[in-house]
Design a protein around this motif. Structure first.
Motif: not given
Length: 333
Positions: A176, A143, A317, A323, A140, A320
């Motif tokens: 995600l 992504r 990363t 987020d 994840t 992410t």
């Protein structure tokens, strides 16, 4: 061009071998043109069962990166990055552990099998048990929507998607994406001794750096059919290591089927099929070995490739992680 993101990689526990080439490296060469590909040097994961020998893990970072470049991975099209230098992955792992139970980790079929194979009993390193959450962070964090894995690893992708769904449900919206496991058509190659798992430490693998004599010796030692005692005897193709390797590497599949039929009815000796395989492997490995020897004389270039790729991966990363933290409503400074 908006391309799907793919994450793949290897534990840095030793140089790669032709089993890796058949199962993953050849596909990664193709993915460079169709996907945004991240290739992870998984040194942090390697520590989960090698913490007693961190030097082995450190040393093999360069070796695995060298193998990637030697087979033709292009750092301009594939991002090669170092797992331990991506702190967002560790932070995501810690967050995700709150969305999975110990019982669920222990039920993961892949983890159960690996615990049995390694003989951990109840002395399971916590990092090893928690690996599914760490892999979820890896996937994840980039992504990634496509993750090539062996069939035995598919339960790890299922668990990643479970964690993704829990994060999205908690946030109330999609934070995600879920990932799709892509299982290569070619199954795992057996070791040259017929054992299911090929490993350099087990002495039953052919490294990508193998010399012509090492290739010849390995092919001659390959397990065939123990009941095929005379040339005229019918032979068994199933479970025959030489034919497993021919299935993976022989470009003339029609001719190979004729060879199998001949072997089954008798009249074809093991030396003939081994000679065919040796010629194919010599041709496959020679250019890889030559590029590897040349690149090994340029350690500064290898380091630059890893550093540049890790810098790009860090940006991805970290974004992410931000987020996820925002979506979960954690306190911000």
């Amino acid at each position: 061009m908006n391309r799907p993101t793919i994450l793949t990689g290897d534990r840095t526990t030793g140089p790669l071998h032709i089993g890796h080439y058949a199962g993953s490296l050849s596909n990664r060469l193709r993915y460079q043109d169709s996907h945004e590909q991240f290739l992870l040097l998984a040194d942090a994961q390697a520590l989960t069962d090698n913490a007693h020998d961190p030097e082995k893990v450190r040393r093999n970072v360069m070796e695995v990166a060298l193998d990637y470049l030697a087979v033709g991975i292009d750092p301009g099209r594939t991002t090669i990055c170092l797992q331990s230098h991506l702190p967002a992955l560790a932070e995501l792992s810690m967050l995700y552990l709150n969305f999975v139970t110990v019982a669920r980790l222990e039920r993961n079929p892949t983890i159960k099998d690996e615990i049995r194979v390694r003989g951990f009993g109840r002395d399971i390193p916590a990092g090893f048990l928690c690996y599914p959450a760490a892999q979820a962070a890896d996937i994840t964090g980039f992504r990634a929507t496509v993750v090539p894995v062996g069939e035995d690893q598919a339960p790890l992708i299922e668990q990643t998607n479970e964690i993704v769904r829990r994060i999205n449900a908690t946030a109330g919206h999609e934070v995600l994406p879920e990932a799709q496991a892509v299982i290569p058509k070619a199954g795992r190659l057996p070791g040259i001794d017929g054992k299911a798992k090929m490993s350099k430490s087990g002495g039953n693998a052919i490294p990508l750096s193998a010399s012509p004599e090492e290739i010849r010796k390995a092919v001659r030692a390959m397990f065939t059919d123990p009941n095929h005692l005379r040339v005229e005897d019918p032979g068994r193709v199933e479970g025959n290591v030489v034919f497993s390797y021919l299935d993976a590497f022989d470009g003339d599949q029609e001719g190979l089927e004729d060879l199998k039929a001949w072997y089954r009815r008798g009249g074809l000796g093991d030396s003939k099929i081994k000679a065919r395989l040796e010629g194919i492997l010599q041709e496959l490995i020679a250019p890889v070995r030559e590029r590897r020897e040349r690149l090994a004389r340029e350690p500064g270039y290898i380091l630059d490739v890893i550093r540049d790729g890790t810098d790009r991966a860090r940006e991805r990363t970290e974004a992410t992680k931000r987020d996820v933290v925002d979506a979960l409503g954690l306190f911000q400074l």
